[in-house]
Scaffold this motif. Structure first.
Motif, PDB file in Angstrom:
ATOM      1  N   PHE A 196      16.820 -14.191  -0.217  1.00 19.49           N
ATOM      2  CA  PHE A 196      17.688 -14.507   0.917  1.00 19.49           C
ATOM      3  C   PHE A 196      17.586 -15.980   1.294  1.00 19.49           C
ATOM      4  CE2 PHE A 196      17.928 -15.142   5.516  1.00 19.49           C
ATOM      5  CZ  PHE A 196      19.264 -14.837   5.712  1.00 19.49           C
ATOM      6  N   LEU A 197      16.360 -16.502   1.354  1.00 20.28           N
ATOM      7  CA  LEU A 197      16.163 -17.873   1.835  1.00 20.28           C
ATOM      8  C   LEU A 197      16.870 -18.879   0.931  1.00 20.28           C
ATOM      9  CD1 LEU A 197      14.752 -19.712   3.905  1.00 20.28           C
ATOM     10  CD2 LEU A 197      12.896 -19.941   2.296  1.00 20.28           C
ATOM     11  N   ARG A 212      -7.860   1.952   9.647  1.00 19.66           N
ATOM     12  CA  ARG A 212      -8.013   3.388   9.847  1.00 19.66           C
ATOM     13  C   ARG A 212      -6.745   4.145   9.460  1.00 19.66           C
ATOM     14  NH1 ARG A 212     -10.991   3.303  15.497  1.00 19.66           N
ATOM     15  NH2 ARG A 212     -11.179   1.097  14.963  1.00 19.66           N
ATOM     16  N   LYS A 224      22.611 -27.054   8.709  1.00 12.69           N
ATOM     17  CA  LYS A 224      22.012 -25.849   9.276  1.00 12.69           C
ATOM     18  C   LYS A 224      21.731 -26.068  10.762  1.00 12.69           C
ATOM     19  CE  LYS A 224      21.529 -23.523   5.420  1.00 12.69           C
ATOM     20  NZ  LYS A 224      22.484 -24.303   4.622  1.00 12.69           N
ATOM     21  N   PRO A 257      15.148 -18.421   9.196  1.00 12.29           N
ATOM     22  CA  PRO A 257      14.797 -18.319   7.762  1.00 12.29           C
ATOM     23  C   PRO A 257      13.876 -19.413   7.227  1.00 12.29           C
ATOM     24  CG  PRO A 257      17.080 -17.766   8.064  1.00 12.29           C
ATOM     25  CD  PRO A 257      16.588 -18.231   9.404  1.00 12.29           C
ATOM     26  N   PHE A 262     -24.847  -7.520  -3.403  1.00 10.44           N
ATOM     27  CA  PHE A 262     -23.378  -7.367  -3.445  1.00 10.44           C
ATOM     28  C   PHE A 262     -23.015  -6.137  -2.609  1.00 10.44           C
ATOM     29  CE2 PHE A 262     -25.299  -5.444  -7.198  1.00 10.44           C
ATOM     30  CZ  PHE A 262     -24.906  -4.116  -7.047  1.00 10.44           C
ATOM     31  N   LEU A 275     -18.193   7.027  -6.168  1.00 10.52           N
ATOM     32  CA  LEU A 275     -17.924   5.583  -6.125  1.00 10.52           C
ATOM     33  C   LEU A 275     -19.001   4.845  -5.342  1.00 10.52           C
ATOM     34  CD1 LEU A 275     -15.765   3.572  -7.052  1.00 10.52           C
ATOM     35  CD2 LEU A 275     -14.705   3.843  -4.837  1.00 10.52           C
ATOM     36  N   HIS A 276     -19.958   4.249  -6.046  1.00 11.14           N
ATOM     37  CA  HIS A 276     -20.999   3.483  -5.372  1.00 11.14           C
ATOM     38  C   HIS A 276     -21.001   2.049  -5.835  1.00 11.14           C
ATOM     39  CE1 HIS A 276     -22.550   6.716  -3.296  1.00 11.14           C
ATOM     40  NE2 HIS A 276     -23.326   7.251  -4.223  1.00 11.14           N
ATOM     41  N   LEU A 277     -20.832   1.870  -7.132  1.00 16.28           N
ATOM     42  CA  LEU A 277     -21.230   0.599  -7.727  1.00 16.28           C
ATOM     43  C   LEU A 277     -20.289   0.244  -8.855  1.00 16.28           C
ATOM     44  CD1 LEU A 277     -23.544  -1.450  -7.991  1.00 16.28           C
ATOM     45  CD2 LEU A 277     -24.513   0.072  -9.684  1.00 16.28           C
ATOM     46  N   TRP A 312      20.548 -18.695   1.470  1.00 12.19           N
ATOM     47  CA  TRP A 312      20.849 -19.224   2.809  1.00 12.19           C
ATOM     48  C   TRP A 312      20.774 -20.739   2.824  1.00 12.19           C
ATOM     49  CZ3 TRP A 312      18.285 -22.071   6.518  1.00 12.19           C
ATOM     50  CH2 TRP A 312      18.783 -22.014   7.819  1.00 12.19           C
ATOM     51  N   TYR A 369       8.419 -10.115   0.404  1.00 12.21           N
ATOM     52  CA  TYR A 369       8.294 -11.514  -0.004  1.00 12.21           C
ATOM     53  C   TYR A 369       9.426 -11.886  -0.962  1.00 12.21           C
ATOM     54  CZ  TYR A 369       5.771 -15.625  -1.727  1.00 12.21           C
ATOM     55  OH  TYR A 369       5.401 -16.894  -2.065  1.00 12.21           O
ATOM     56  N   ILE A 424     -28.328  -3.376 -13.612  1.00 14.18           N
ATOM     57  CA  ILE A 424     -29.606  -3.692 -12.989  1.00 14.18           C
ATOM     58  C   ILE A 424     -30.715  -3.325 -13.962  1.00 14.18           C
ATOM     59  CG2 ILE A 424     -31.146  -3.147 -11.077  1.00 14.18           C
ATOM     60  CD1 ILE A 424     -27.675  -2.433 -10.432  1.00 14.18           C
ATOM     61  N   LYS A 435     -12.262   6.642   0.969  1.00 15.75           N
ATOM     62  CA  LYS A 435     -12.282   5.291   0.403  1.00 15.75           C
ATOM     63  C   LYS A 435     -11.240   5.153  -0.706  1.00 15.75           C
ATOM     64  CE  LYS A 435     -15.408   3.990   3.071  1.00 15.75           C
ATOM     65  NZ  LYS A 435     -14.937   3.256   4.231  1.00 15.75           N
ATOM     66  N   ILE A 467     -21.980  -4.576 -13.181  1.00 19.96           N
ATOM     67  CA  ILE A 467     -23.210  -5.194 -12.697  1.00 19.96           C
ATOM     68  C   ILE A 467     -24.362  -4.290 -13.121  1.00 19.96           C
ATOM     69  CG2 ILE A 467     -24.466  -5.942 -10.670  1.00 19.96           C
ATOM     70  CD1 ILE A 467     -21.678  -6.100  -9.316  1.00 19.96           C
ATOM     71  N   PHE A 517      12.836 -11.719   0.761  1.00 24.55           N
ATOM     72  CA  PHE A 517      13.044 -12.896   1.602  1.00 24.55           C
ATOM     73  C   PHE A 517      13.283 -14.151   0.762  1.00 24.55           C
ATOM     74  CE2 PHE A 517      11.381 -16.609   3.844  1.00 24.55           C
ATOM     75  CZ  PHE A 517      12.293 -16.624   4.883  1.00 24.55           C
ATOM     76  N   ASP A 565     -28.439   3.301  -5.872  1.00 30.22           N
ATOM     77  CA  ASP A 565     -28.485   4.702  -5.473  1.00 30.22           C
ATOM     78  C   ASP A 565     -29.720   4.983  -4.624  1.00 30.22           C
ATOM     79  OD1 ASP A 565     -26.120   5.466  -6.574  1.00 30.22           O
ATOM     80  OD2 ASP A 565     -26.984   5.851  -8.562  1.00 30.22           O
ATOM     81  N   ILE A 570     -21.975  -2.549  -1.461  1.00 26.99           N
ATOM     82  CA  ILE A 570     -22.120  -1.248  -2.109  1.00 26.99           C
ATOM     83  C   ILE A 570     -21.194  -0.253  -1.415  1.00 26.99           C
ATOM     84  CG2 ILE A 570     -23.686   0.638  -2.606  1.00 26.99           C
ATOM     85  CD1 ILE A 570     -25.920  -1.349  -2.798  1.00 26.99           C
ATOM     86  N   HIS A 571     -20.331   0.356  -2.206  1.00 23.87           N
ATOM     87  CA  HIS A 571     -19.415   1.354  -1.645  1.00 23.87           C
ATOM     88  C   HIS A 571     -20.210   2.523  -1.085  1.00 23.87           C
ATOM     89  CE1 HIS A 571     -15.308   0.185  -2.468  1.00 23.87           C
ATOM     90  NE2 HIS A 571     -15.713  -0.367  -3.590  1.00 23.87           N
ATOM     91  N   GLY A 572     -19.814   3.000   0.066  1.00 22.26           N
ATOM     92  CA  GLY A 572     -20.452   4.176   0.634  1.00 22.26           C
ATOM     93  C   GLY A 572     -21.621   3.845   1.535  1.00 22.26           C
ATOM     94  N   ILE A 594     -29.217   3.659  -1.152  1.00 22.28           N
ATOM     95  CA  ILE A 594     -28.273   4.487  -0.382  1.00 22.28           C
ATOM     96  C   ILE A 594     -28.977   5.742   0.127  1.00 22.28           C
ATOM     97  CG2 ILE A 594     -26.401   6.124  -0.784  1.00 22.28           C
ATOM     98  CD1 ILE A 594     -24.624   4.093  -1.386  1.00 22.28           C
ATOM     99  N   LEU A 651      -0.973  -1.418   8.696  1.00 23.25           N
ATOM    100  CA  LEU A 651      -1.859  -2.586   8.809  1.00 23.25           C
ATOM    101  C   LEU A 651      -3.292  -2.214   9.212  1.00 23.25           C
ATOM    102  CD1 LEU A 651      -1.928  -5.655   8.533  1.00 23.25           C
ATOM    103  CD2 LEU A 651      -1.267  -5.845  10.900  1.00 23.25           C
TER     104      LEU A 651
END
Lengths: 405, 392
Positions: B257-258, B303, A109, A115, A59, B383-385, B261, B251, B391, B233, B389, B254, A36, A61-63, A39, B300
């Motif tokens: 199908f595969l 953004r 085939k 496929p 590691f 949401l930071h950490l 086939w 997946y 410290i 986020k 973990i 397919f 924190d 850090i989000h944000g 940041i 994909l």
């Protein structure tokens, strides 16, 4: 050994360092104790208008991206490009290999079908996207094979790569003023602010261990050793005791003695009186022609039979008798010539006589009973009859209508 | 906490009534057709209701924090589970119209159906139909009760208890969804079988349940019903999960199908045969693009996963895609020759929308939209950490 190693280091501030530093400032580092805190500090540094600075944490850090006011990464475009290249090259590879270069019928085939190519395309997309993104990042951003950075080998880097969080502001920044920066970082609550100096020698001139002859030699040596060992193992070792269990197993090898049976033969002889499928014994086998009992050729005279006869004649008979039965074969002179097949004697023979000769042989002609089966023999007889007729054609054989053949 | 406007409930009720009227009309027009539509609708509701409970369990199992502020949305949607007991009843009356194996004379003339008779018979079918709902209901009550109780008591113990229940629920969910898929959809063509079919339905359900969650989360956030601390986020994580699940669906689809086939065995290929040719072929191809290719390409870029308009559009798009998927699974069994759409489908869609809106409204009026007692919420909002973990 340890003494030798120690000689390579330079003693600075009581610590052993790899490279000697100059008096020129590279930048300022500040260590913070909590995520924190770092940041909050990063937000302030970004607000102060610094451009050449970075945050180092053990590691992600989000944000942090937002706090540092970083633009969204463009790395995705590189990964997407590599992935697309992977997909297209996989498809091209499979299309070329199975569609053109090495056509194999698999399960009826099409040679190339989409496929079964999808899994390989998928794998190669992932592989190239991941692998080349990493290589690309290492070379372009981490400047591999350069292995030195002034931040390396400092207490700051040692701490922020294990238990603390740090901010580094570069001296190359336009706003950089050592006293101001140190003051600001201290006021942000940093527990330890330090100056980092540049290397004494020019950064680009520091030899990276990768290009040292010893390292390259070990690399090449390992490659050669691996290659030689692989060659020896694959070509010799696996054929010697005790690794030869694959080649030395209780099985029958063609043309080899076998220990499986008492008589030492691999092949078993069939039970006495066994007749192979489709085989008809020739009753006059090995007997004089006076004992031939068959009257006529049992094969019908069709195009297929004629072509079969021609094929078998060309294979087995023509080497001596010649392509047209004129005894003018390609073995002429090197081998006793047989008589012509167009003599009156043979033309007046019954079909069964020719058949008999094929089975039994005559004079120095051996038996062809093993090579040519019953139907093929009769087909050859048909073909020989056609050859004879072609050499002794009558006027009536010429079609009256010239167009008819 | 802000309450949902009354208008929301009115619209939901109108949609539900319109749906019921259209479905009822469907039964008068063509009973068999209506029953097939009903199977699609029922499977879709199971997908969202049970799938949502699965998402809740997934959050507990993986100890996920980012999704905690949205968990209530899935919890509310899974309130559809108790109503499945009612919704399943028409299927009991439609067994003879729907399932070839339910006709005694057909089974007697068919050695394959005779072999399957110990499993595919009316009595056992009905038992399984309701047993699955009861199973889901038990876990629904166990998990949701603890979650809602935590709003007041704020006990950490309830969280760990829910984690254990969720771990128990995971295999139950997989097996029960497999049985549901086999019974309701696969046995429409009792000669055909595919061992991956349950996973296929599960993957589609996960996509549908996540889409519903994404759509509602984004809409609620835009209208100020969720914590203002939530950033892009969280939506990024959510749409990444949706994106991943959609790829998983592709997946599995397919893979099925595969194998068919490649093996090219008539007892498997005939099912795809009439789905590949003619107008069903167009539907199959459309399914490939609508369910996978287009959402894949749109979602994909990183953004796009944070763009709220894109997210809402793709969520609705994928819900429709799941409906089309179920339609593609069910309807070719009624008419192998050609694809056909009519107002019957609109009835189902209206009913589904109205049903889940009412279910959501009912729970939202009585329960907090954010699980305020959950100890994970604090980390999720700021949401930071990762809390694991520590410290010193």
């Amino acid at each position: 050994m340890l003494k030798k190693l120690k000689e390579k280091f330079v003693e600075i501030d009581g610590d052993l360092r790899l490279e000697e530093r100059s008096n020129e400032i590279y930048g300022v580092t500040a260590v913070f104790e909590t995520p924190d805190a770092v940041i909050e500090a990063a937000k302030k540094v970004a607000d102060s208008g610094y451009e050449k600075w970075d945050v180092n944490t053990p590691f992600p850090i989000h944000g942090m991206d937002d706090a540092m006011k970083l633009k969204p990464t463009k790395l995705g475009y590189a990964t997407f490009t590599f992935g697309t290249i992977g997909a297209l090259s996989a498809l091209a590879m499979i299309a070329y290999m199975s569609g053109f270069d090495y056509k194999n019928i698999i399960g009826g085939k099409p040679f190339f079908a989409l496929p079964p190519s999808i899994p390989i395309t998928f794998e190669l997309t992932i592989l190239l996207a991941a692998l080349f993104t990493i290589i690309f990042t290492l070379v372009v951003f981490n400047k591999l094979p350069k292995m030195n950075h002034p931040l390396m080998d400092t207490d700051y880097m040692r701490r922020v790569s294990s238990e603390a969080f740090g901010i580094f502001i570069s001296a190359e920044d336009k706003k950089f003023n050592p006293d101001e920066v140190i003051g600001m970082l201290k006021s942000l609550g940093s527990s330890s602010v330090n100056l980092v100096y540049k290397f004494a020698t020019d950064e680009d001139k520091i030899k990276t261990p990768i290009f040292k002859p010893a390292f390259l030699g070990i690399l090449a040596g390992t490659a050669v050793l691996t290659a030689v060992l692989t060659y020896i193992i694959l070509n010799y070792a696996i054929y010697t005791v005790p690794f030869d269990w694959m080649t030395n197993q209780p099985k029958l090898n063609p043309q080899k003695m076998s220990t499986l049976f008492a008589d030492g033969f691999g092949m078993r002889t069939p039970v006495e009186g066994t007749v192979a499928r489709g085989f008809k014994p020739y009753e006059s086998y090995g007997k004089p022609d006076s004992l031939i009992r068959i009257i006529s050729n049992p094969m019908p005279f069709t195009k297929e039979v004629f072509e079969l006869g021609k094929k078998k004649y060309d294979t087995y008979c023509s080497p001596c008798h010649g392509n047209y039965g004129k005894a003018d074969s390609r073995l002429n002179g090197q081998f006793p010539n047989p008589p012509t097949l167009h003599s009156d004697k043979i033309r007046n023979w019954k079909d069964a006589n020719i058949y008999h000769v094929i089975v039994n042989g005559q004079n120095i002609m051996p038996s062809y009973a093993k090579q040519i089966n019953e139907n093929e023999r009769w087909a050859i007889v048909h073909y020989i009859r056609a050859l004879q007729r072609s050499q002794n054609a009558l006027d009536s054989d010429i079609p009256v209508d010239g167009n008819k053949k | 906490m802000k309450k949902l406007p009354g208008k929301f409930g009115t619209i939901a009720a109108l949609l539900l009534v319109a749906g019921v009227v259209l479905i009822a009309l469907g039964f008068f027009a063509d009973k068999q057709r209506a029953f097939f539509n009903y199977i699609i609708m029922y499977s879709f509701i199971v997908s969202i209701a049970v799938g949502s409970l699965g998402i809740v369990a997934l959050e507990y199992m993986t100890d996920a924090q980012w999704s905690t502020p949205f968990r209530r949305i899935s919890e509310f949607l899974s309130f559809g589970i108790p109503f499945l007991l009612l919704l399943a009843i028409p299927i009991v009356f439609g067994i003879h119209d729907l399932y070839h194996w339910s006709h005694k004379e057909a089974v007697e003339a068919d050695p394959i159906l005779q072999g399957k008779a110990p499993y595919l018979n009316e009595g056992f079918f009905i038992i399984r139909l309701f047993a699955m709902i009861v199973l889901w209901l038990i876990f629904y009550i166990l998990i949701i009760r603890n979650s809602e109780k935590q709003d007041e008591t704020k006990e950490y113990k309830l969280l760990t208890r829910n984690v254990k229940i969720s771990i128990g629920f995971a295999p139950v969910l997989m097996i029960s969804l497999t049985i549901t898929a086999i019974d309701l959809i696969m046995s429409l063509e009792p000669h055909w079988f595919s061992t991956i079919f349950g996973v296929y339905y599960f993957a589609g359900s996960a996509v549908a349940a996540l889409s519903a969650m994404v759509f509602l989360s984004v809409s609620l956030k835009e209208n100020g019903y969720l914590a203002s601390e939530l950033t892009d986020k969280q939506f990024h994580s959510m749409s990444t999960l949706l994106f991943g699940m959609n790829v998983f669906w592709a997946y599995i689809a397919f893979s099925q199908f595969l194998l068919i086939w490649y093996a090219d065995i008539p007892e498997e290929t005939f099912w795809l045969q009439h789905r590949i040719h003619g107008s069903w072929g167009v539907v199959s191809l459309a399914l490939l693009f609508i369910h996978f290719v287009i959402p894949f390409l749109i979602l994909l870029p990183g953004r796009m996963k944070e763009n709220r308009l894109t997210l809402k559009t793709m969520a609705i798009w994928l819900l429709f895609a799941h409906f089309l998927d179920l339609y593609w699974l069910v309807m070719p069994n009624l008419n192998k020759e050609s694809a056909f759409f009519s107002w019957n489908e609109i009835g189902s869609l209206l009913f589904i929308a109205g049903f889940f809106m009412l279910v959501f409204k009912f729970k939202a009026d009585r329960t907090n939209l954010t699980p305020i007692g959950d100890p994970k919420l604090e980390q999720a909002v700021g949401l930071h950490l990762h809390p694991d973990i520590s410290i010193d």
